[in-house]
Enzyme design. Structure first.
Site, short mmCIF file in Angstrom:
data_model
loop_
_atom_site.label_atom_id
_atom_site.label_comp_id
_atom_site.label_asym_id
_atom_site.label_seq_id
_atom_site.Cartn_x
_atom_site.Cartn_y
_atom_site.Cartn_z
N ARG A 72 0.86 -1.16 0.00
CA ARG A 72 0.00 0.00 0.00
C ARG A 72 0.91 1.23 0.00
O ARG A 72 1.79 1.37 0.85
CB ARG A 72 -0.85 0.02 1.26
N HIS A 131 -8.12 6.92 0.04
CA HIS A 131 -9.01 5.76 0.24
C HIS A 131 -9.42 5.14 -1.11
O HIS A 131 -10.44 4.45 -1.18
CB HIS A 131 -10.32 6.15 0.96
N ARG A 184 -9.97 14.60 12.60
CA ARG A 184 -9.72 15.62 11.57
C ARG A 184 -10.97 16.47 11.38
O ARG A 184 -12.09 15.95 11.40
CB ARG A 184 -9.36 14.99 10.24
N GLU A 227 -9.44 -3.64 1.66
CA GLU A 227 -8.38 -3.03 0.85
C GLU A 227 -7.25 -4.01 0.57
O GLU A 227 -6.68 -4.02 -0.52
CB GLU A 227 -7.85 -1.78 1.57
#
Ligand code: AMP
Length: 411
Positions: A97, A186, A249, A393
């Site tokens: 990744r 993402h 965030r 993922e």
């Protein structure tokens, strides 16, 4: 093919060993044989590992660098009592990744010296993320000899965004000189979920008429508008800070606030960065927690700031859902994924409230019963069908790695 998937963060290494190939992927039968996590690298690190049919492992050990963490991961995968491999030579490929691929990497690629230079050129766009991704690559390359390595980028799926979606209203020269534009993140999750959604609708993912909105709601949160398998817009931008309210965030805000608060509170750049990324969002609003479970429980007990935090989170998401239906000129389906999207029916219900006008609604009973499992949650006959789709993922990284190593075009 046995593919090792590595996801290296600043102080962690997540790994999975996945068995995949074209036939297994087409049948949805490819899966992880083992998975693990090394956390707190640089000090007393915690190793967690589990493999099919073996007892789980929990160990603590002083681990000072990523290479040792990868070495420990390989050690567990080949250990007599808990391993799933006789030796590490059975690993046929490694999928990494990589967070940022800039404008250069529009698909996953096999890593060679030139690609490595390109990933390093993106360091300034993702200074916290790309360097540990490269550390993981170097470690695996040194430890695994001949196995081919593939980089799968969080940004590449969103490289299909048109300029009107990726340009900011700033002097164009900032885009030309410094690459200031929206990249989105993402991408691996949005791609996985949208492919699964297409399958659930009985359509092919690249059907040009297919309009999907995917919501990845985890620690980080983003929404994507996808037409014909291509990302048209997404809520994260130059960095993952833009868009939805997240655990810590802020998401979207008036940029003048940053300048104003830096002056008022005498903050430096580093402190302002921490304020926006680590002390804002659900945590900053509620003063209670960044964890949606804790906030929903506090809300139920009457904590007003917890309620306000959840309300802001859901309202922001509602705005994006309606906006993206507008971007696509209607939606065939919406998916909820990620820890919150998959497990919090209350958040899903609160986020779609009032969206019947754009064809999005959830059936209360179906919504309540979909927790951590795939399933449709919209009422019978809804114009936009709504699904919970657990994301994966690592599986997509393994599938991409297999296809590239096997010389097949991207799925
Ligand atoms: P992820 O980054 O996808 O692992 O998602 C992590 C987040 O999912 C956590 O911060 C929690 O807020 C949220 N989460 C996990 N399980 C639940 C649950 N049962 N209800 C509400 N939120 C949850």
């Amino acid at each position: 093919m046995k593919v090792l998937v590595l996801n290296c963060g600043s102080s962690s290494v997540k790994f999975q060993l996945v068995e995949t190939d074209e036939a297994l992927a087409a049948a949805g039968k490819d899966h992880a044989l083992a998975k693990g996590l090394v956390e707190n690298i640089g000090g007393a690190a915690m190793l967690r590992y589990e493999a099919e049919g073996k007892r789980p492992v929990r160990e603590t050990e002083e681990i000072l660098e990523h290479k040792i963490a990868v070495e420990r991961a390989l050690g567990l995968l080949t250990r007599g009592d808990v391993g799933v491999l006789r030796d590490r030579g059975e690993i046929e490929a490694v999928g990494h990744r990589v967070v940022h691929g800039g404008e250069r990497f529009k698909t996953s690629v096999r890593i060679d010296d030139e690609v490595l230079d390109g990933i390093e050129d993106c360091f300034e766009l993702a200074p916290l993320h790309n360097p540990p991704n490269v550390k993981g690559y170097r470690a695996a390359r040194d430890l695994l000899g001949a196995a081919p390595h593939v980089a799968v980028f969080d940004t590449s799926f969103h490289q299909t965004m048109p300029p009107e979606a990726f340009l900011y209203g700033l002097p164009y020269v900032l885009y030309q000189r410094h690459g200031i534009r929206r990249y989105g993140f993402h991408g691996t999750s949005h791609r996985f979920v949208s492919q699964r959604l297409a399958h659930l609708l009985g359509r092919t993912p690249d059907d040009p008429g297919l309009r999907l909105v995917t919501c990845h709601l985890g620690n980080g949160c983003s929404v994507a508008a996808i037409r014909g398998g291509r990302s048209q817009d997404t809520s994260m931008g130059f960095t993952p800070l833009e868009g939805l309210v997240m655990g810590t965030r802020s998401g979207d805000l008036d940029p003048a606030i940053v300048l104003h608060v830096m002056g008022k509170e005498e903050l430096g750049v580093g402190e302002a960065n921490a304020l926006l990324n680590k002390h804002s969002g659900l945590l900053g609003l509620s003063g209670v927690s960044n964890d949606m479970r804790t906030l929903l429980a506090a809300d139920a007990e009457g904590n007003e700031r917890a309620r306000a935090a959840v309300d802001v989170f859901c309202y922001r998401l509602r705005k994006y859902l309606a906006a993206y239906v507008g971007v696509l000129g209607g939606a065939d389906a919406v998916a909820f994924a990620g820890g919150i999207g998959e497990n919090a029916p209350a958040v899903r219900a609160r986020s779609v409230r009032g969206l019947d006008a754009v064809g999005i609604a959830v059936d209360p009973k179906r919504n309540e019963s979909a927790r951590g499992t795939e399933g449709e949650i919209s009422p019978e006959g809804a114009s936009a069908r709504v699904f919970v789709v657990p994301t994966n993922e690592e599986l997509l990284i393994a599938r991409d790695t297999y296809r590239i190593v096997a010389g097949l075009p991207p799925a």
